[in-house]
Design a protein around this motif. Structure first.
Motif, PDB file in Angstrom:
ATOM      1  N   ASP A 134       1.050  -1.610  -0.048  1.00  0.00           N
ATOM      2  CA  ASP A 134       0.067  -0.334   0.211  1.00  0.00           C
ATOM      3  C   ASP A 134       0.698   1.730  -0.110  1.00  0.00           C
ATOM      4  OD1 ASP A 134      -2.166  -1.723   0.476  1.00  0.00           O
ATOM      5  OD2 ASP A 134      -2.771  -1.753   2.244  1.00  0.00           O
ATOM      6  N   TYR A 135       2.074   1.524   0.795  1.00  0.00           N
ATOM      7  CA  TYR A 135       2.480   2.262   0.562  1.00  0.00           C
ATOM      8  C   TYR A 135       3.602   2.665   0.588  1.00  0.00           C
ATOM      9  CZ  TYR A 135      -0.406   3.800   4.638  1.00  0.00           C
ATOM     10  OH  TYR A 135      -1.496   3.319   5.336  1.00  0.00           O
ATOM     11  N   VAL A 136       4.559   1.216  -0.370  1.00  0.00           N
ATOM     12  CA  VAL A 136       5.716   1.493  -1.460  1.00  0.00           C
ATOM     13  C   VAL A 136       5.456   1.604  -3.186  1.00  0.00           C
ATOM     14  CG1 VAL A 136       8.133   0.468  -1.318  1.00  0.00           C
ATOM     15  CG2 VAL A 136       6.997   0.338   0.957  1.00  0.00           C
ATOM     16  N   PRO A 137       5.821   2.076  -3.648  1.00  0.00           N
ATOM     17  CA  PRO A 137       5.199   2.228  -4.885  1.00  0.00           C
ATOM     18  C   PRO A 137       6.126   1.173  -5.659  1.00  0.00           C
ATOM     19  CG  PRO A 137       6.286   4.486  -4.420  1.00  0.00           C
ATOM     20  CD  PRO A 137       6.176   3.553  -2.478  1.00  0.00           C
ATOM     21  N   GLY A 138       5.312   0.342  -6.206  1.00  0.00           N
ATOM     22  CA  GLY A 138       5.782  -0.862  -6.889  1.00  0.00           C
ATOM     23  C   GLY A 138       5.735  -2.236  -6.817  1.00  0.00           C
ATOM     24  N   VAL A 139       6.293  -2.210  -4.883  1.00  0.00           N
ATOM     25  CA  VAL A 139       6.335  -3.057  -4.729  1.00  0.00           C
ATOM     26  C   VAL A 139       4.864  -4.284  -4.544  1.00  0.00           C
ATOM     27  CG1 VAL A 139       7.082  -4.246  -2.696  1.00  0.00           C
ATOM     28  CG2 VAL A 139       8.226  -2.168  -3.309  1.00  0.00           C
ATOM     29  N   GLY A 140       3.956  -3.767  -4.829  1.00  0.00           N
ATOM     30  CA  GLY A 140       2.655  -4.214  -4.364  1.00  0.00           C
ATOM     31  C   GLY A 140       2.992  -5.161  -5.354  1.00  0.00           C
ATOM     32  N   PHE A 141       3.541  -5.218  -6.682  1.00  0.00           N
ATOM     33  CA  PHE A 141       3.531  -5.968  -7.798  1.00  0.00           C
ATOM     34  C   PHE A 141       3.919  -7.321  -7.045  1.00  0.00           C
ATOM     35  CE2 PHE A 141       3.494  -2.215 -10.093  1.00  0.00           C
ATOM     36  CZ  PHE A 141       2.578  -2.347 -10.547  1.00  0.00           C
ATOM     37  N   VAL A 142       5.306  -7.562  -6.435  1.00  0.00           N
ATOM     38  CA  VAL A 142       5.630  -8.662  -5.350  1.00  0.00           C
ATOM     39  C   VAL A 142       4.709  -9.450  -4.623  1.00  0.00           C
ATOM     40  CG1 VAL A 142       8.025  -9.868  -4.635  1.00  0.00           C
ATOM     41  CG2 VAL A 142       7.822  -8.155  -6.913  1.00  0.00           C
ATOM     42  N   THR A 143       4.304  -8.274  -3.166  1.00  0.00           N
ATOM     43  CA  THR A 143       3.880  -8.305  -2.626  1.00  0.00           C
ATOM     44  C   THR A 143       2.634  -8.967  -2.395  1.00  0.00           C
ATOM     45  OG1 THR A 143       3.139  -6.033  -1.903  1.00  0.00           O
ATOM     46  CG2 THR A 143       5.754  -7.280  -1.120  1.00  0.00           C
ATOM     47  N   ARG A 144       1.026  -8.835  -3.607  1.00  0.00           N
ATOM     48  CA  ARG A 144      -0.693  -8.662  -3.463  1.00  0.00           C
ATOM     49  C   ARG A 144      -0.466 -10.611  -3.852  1.00  0.00           C
ATOM     50  NH1 ARG A 144      -0.675  -3.262  -4.972  1.00  0.00           N
ATOM     51  NH2 ARG A 144      -1.951  -2.671  -3.538  1.00  0.00           N
ATOM     52  N   PRO A 145       1.161 -10.976  -4.918  1.00  0.00           N
ATOM     53  CA  PRO A 145       0.420 -12.227  -5.468  1.00  0.00           C
ATOM     54  C   PRO A 145       1.277 -13.374  -3.965  1.00  0.00           C
ATOM     55  CG  PRO A 145       1.636 -11.258  -6.636  1.00  0.00           C
ATOM     56  CD  PRO A 145       1.236 -10.610  -5.814  1.00  0.00           C
ATOM     57  N   LEU A 146       2.438 -13.060  -2.959  1.00  0.00           N
ATOM     58  CA  LEU A 146       3.108 -13.410  -2.520  1.00  0.00           C
ATOM     59  C   LEU A 146       1.810 -13.629  -1.016  1.00  0.00           C
ATOM     60  CD1 LEU A 146       5.456 -15.166  -1.489  1.00  0.00           C
ATOM     61  CD2 LEU A 146       6.349 -12.506  -0.575  1.00  0.00           C
ATOM     62  N   MET A 147       1.226 -12.645  -1.556  1.00  0.00           N
ATOM     63  CA  MET A 147      -0.093 -12.906  -0.332  1.00  0.00           C
ATOM     64  C   MET A 147      -0.806 -14.121  -0.514  1.00  0.00           C
ATOM     65  SD  MET A 147      -1.030  -8.713   0.474  1.00  0.00           S
ATOM     66  CE  MET A 147      -1.930  -9.226   1.579  1.00  0.00           C
ATOM     67  N   ASP A 148      -1.329 -14.081  -1.451  1.00  0.00           N
ATOM     68  CA  ASP A 148      -2.414 -14.977  -1.710  1.00  0.00           C
ATOM     69  C   ASP A 148      -1.396 -16.762  -1.991  1.00  0.00           C
ATOM     70  OD1 ASP A 148      -4.056 -13.189  -2.390  1.00  0.00           O
ATOM     71  OD2 ASP A 148      -3.594 -12.651  -4.458  1.00  0.00           O
ATOM     72  N   TYR A 149       0.189 -16.062  -2.457  1.00  0.00           N
ATOM     73  CA  TYR A 149       0.776 -17.312  -2.509  1.00  0.00           C
ATOM     74  C   TYR A 149       1.001 -18.304  -1.232  1.00  0.00           C
ATOM     75  CZ  TYR A 149       5.277 -20.260  -3.184  1.00  0.00           C
ATOM     76  OH  TYR A 149       5.556 -20.966  -3.709  1.00  0.00           O
ATOM     77  N   LEU A 150       1.063 -17.315   0.032  1.00  0.00           N
ATOM     78  CA  LEU A 150       1.990 -17.828   1.022  1.00  0.00           C
ATOM     79  C   LEU A 150       1.296 -18.546   1.929  1.00  0.00           C
ATOM     80  CD1 LEU A 150       4.929 -17.540   2.971  1.00  0.00           C
ATOM     81  CD2 LEU A 150       3.617 -15.861   4.220  1.00  0.00           C
ATOM     82  N   PRO A 151      -0.119 -18.434   2.618  1.00  0.00           N
ATOM     83  CA  PRO A 151      -1.148 -19.875   2.553  1.00  0.00           C
ATOM     84  C   PRO A 151      -1.137 -20.979   2.201  1.00  0.00           C
ATOM     85  CG  PRO A 151      -2.146 -17.320   2.960  1.00  0.00           C
ATOM     86  CD  PRO A 151      -0.912 -17.370   1.482  1.00  0.00           C
ATOM     87  N   ALA A 152      -1.526 -21.136   0.855  1.00  0.00           N
ATOM     88  CA  ALA A 152      -1.049 -22.426  -0.430  1.00  0.00           C
ATOM     89  C   ALA A 152      -0.150 -22.910  -0.245  1.00  0.00           C
ATOM     90  CB  ALA A 152      -1.644 -21.782  -1.479  1.00  0.00           C
ATOM     91  N   TRP A 153       1.265 -22.230  -0.321  1.00  0.00           N
ATOM     92  CA  TRP A 153       2.074 -22.673  -0.053  1.00  0.00           C
ATOM     93  C   TRP A 153       2.372 -23.503   1.805  1.00  0.00           C
ATOM     94  CZ3 TRP A 153       6.457 -21.627   3.937  1.00  0.00           C
ATOM     95  CH2 TRP A 153       7.168 -22.355   3.360  1.00  0.00           C
ATOM     96  N   GLN A 154       2.143 -23.208   2.059  1.00  0.00           N
ATOM     97  CA  GLN A 154       2.355 -23.389   4.292  1.00  0.00           C
ATOM     98  C   GLN A 154       1.373 -24.658   3.716  1.00  0.00           C
ATOM     99  OE1 GLN A 154       0.247 -23.588   6.979  1.00  0.00           O
ATOM    100  NE2 GLN A 154       2.239 -24.088   8.348  1.00  0.00           N
ATOM    101  N   LYS A 155       0.243 -24.263   3.828  1.00  0.00           N
ATOM    102  CA  LYS A 155       0.055 -26.268   3.864  1.00  0.00           C
ATOM    103  C   LYS A 155       0.279 -27.110   2.439  1.00  0.00           C
ATOM    104  CE  LYS A 155      -4.528 -23.233   3.899  1.00  0.00           C
ATOM    105  NZ  LYS A 155      -5.998 -23.177   3.586  1.00  0.00           N
ATOM    106  N   ILE A 156       1.276 -27.438   1.731  1.00  0.00           N
ATOM    107  CA  ILE A 156       2.022 -28.293   0.998  1.00  0.00           C
ATOM    108  C   ILE A 156       2.864 -28.846   1.891  1.00  0.00           C
ATOM    109  CG2 ILE A 156       3.373 -28.565  -1.086  1.00  0.00           C
ATOM    110  CD1 ILE A 156       1.878 -26.682  -1.862  1.00  0.00           C
ATOM    111  N   TYR A 157       3.283 -29.814   2.447  1.00  0.00           N
ATOM    112  CA  TYR A 157       4.241 -30.334   3.101  1.00  0.00           C
ATOM    113  C   TYR A 157       5.242 -30.399   2.363  1.00  0.00           C
ATOM    114  CZ  TYR A 157       7.092 -34.012   6.440  1.00  0.00           C
ATOM    115  OH  TYR A 157       7.189 -34.141   7.417  1.00  0.00           O
ATOM    116  N   PHE A 158       5.743 -30.660   1.719  1.00  0.00           N
ATOM    117  CA  PHE A 158       6.947 -31.235   1.045  1.00  0.00           C
ATOM    118  C   PHE A 158       7.601 -30.192   1.164  1.00  0.00           C
ATOM    119  CE2 PHE A 158       6.256 -35.149   0.079  1.00  0.00           C
ATOM    120  CZ  PHE A 158       7.187 -36.256   1.145  1.00  0.00           C
TER     121      PHE A 158
END
Length: 316
Positions: free
Chosen positions: A288-312
């Motif tokens: 929200d507050y750092v220009p351009g970083v949202g292109f990386v952090t927003r997909p990561l926010m969606d990715y992290l919970p799903a990644w965390q559920k995969i054991y390997f």
């Protein structure tokens, strides 16, 4: 592809309930197949360049099977979860970890392979291998050089000029020295381990099985499996830190294991109770507050919970 596995957009498709099973499995299959293709390509290049691994043939087979398991483990887990549900998923996880532990213990105790590195087979340095192939293609096996009488400058003769893709602009002696140094580093034998160090490495190898056993005894919500796994990892690293003379690969492996201790911040139940909210809040703040970083952090926010559920991805 990312350092954690497939890209966030691919994993988002996996986690969606409405996504067809075929599409979900296809994306995971592409990720596993790409790793297998790299392994196969390295094997073909080594065969063509007559560069065999510096180990015996039975040991090469064990390393190959171990590499194949590591390439296919995520695909097997996700496929089992879709076809057989949670029971099949955990059965596949136990079987794969048991097979990996047996292979690693054979390498450690029978073949005296020392500290187990990841990946089990070193990826081929294609640039160096192609340059070596060009050098071996010459009749003399070495670059022909000319030394100026007045300037003493070393120059390469036209007859020994390599092909365009492997051409370099350094002095011939520097190239040979670097190639010899890299070859020596890769061909260094494993460091012999004494009884204490062998126990430490055995603890690291069997840690996934002990963690799975503790999950079966106390459940996924209990702190005991998390604490037991962390204790075993720290104990193994502490005992191995006394080893003085390690080769480059072994030093890098111990450094990698130390960095991977940060994964405990992303492992349940610590992640569920403490890390998740703080990490997602930080990522949202940056978006929200750092220009351009949202292109990386927003997909990561969606990715992290799903990644965390995969054991390997999380515990493997």
């Amino acid at each position: 592809m990312t350092a954690f596995g497939p890209s966030p957009s691919l994993l988002k498709l996996y986690s969606g309930e409405k996504t067809p099973l075929l599409i979900q499995m296809l994306y995971c299959h592409v990720y596993s197949a790409s790793n297998l293709l790299v392994l196969l390509n390295d094997w073909i290049l080594r065969k063509e360049l007559h560069q065999s691994l510096p180990v015996s043939l039975p040991q090469q087979k064990l390393l190959t099977w171990l590499s194949v398991l590591e390439c296919m483990e995520v695909f097997a887990e996700m496929g089992a979860a879709k076809v057989w549900g949670e029971t099949g998923r955990w059965a596949i996880i136990v079987l794969i970890q048991l097979a990996k532990a047996i292979l690693r213990l054979l390498l450690l105790l029978w073949y005296k392979a020392g500290i187990q590195t990841s990946p089990p087979i070193v990826p081929l340095d294609r640039k160096q291998s192609l340059q070596q192939g060009d050098t071996e293609g010459n009749s003399t096996g070495k670059e022909q050089i000319y030394v100026g009488k007045r300037s003493s400058r070393v120059m390469r003769c036209l007859e020994s000029t390599p092909s365009l893709h492997s051409r370099h602009w350094g002095a011939p002696q520097q190239r040979e020295e670097k190639q010899n140094q890299r070859a020596m580093e890769m061909d260094q034998p494993p460091t012999p381990l004494n009884v204490q160090e062998s126990i430490a490495e055995s603890i690291y190898v069997t840690r996934p099985l002990l963690h799975l056993l503790s999950l079966g005894l106390w459940g996924q919500r209990s702190w005991k499996p998390w604490l037991l796994s962390g204790f075993l990892d720290i104990t193994s690293l502490s005992l191995l830190s006394d080893v003085k003379e390690l080769n480059k690969r072994e030093r890098m492996e111990l450094r990698r294991r130390t960095i991977l201790l940060l994964y405990y911040l992303l492992r349940s139940p610590f992640y569920d109770r403490y890390s998740e909210g703080r990490i997602l809040f930080l990522l949202r703040l940056l978006a929200d507050y750092v220009p351009g970083v949202g292109f990386v952090t927003r997909p990561l926010m969606d990715y992290l919970p799903a990644w965390q559920k995969i054991y390997f991805y999380n515990w493997g």
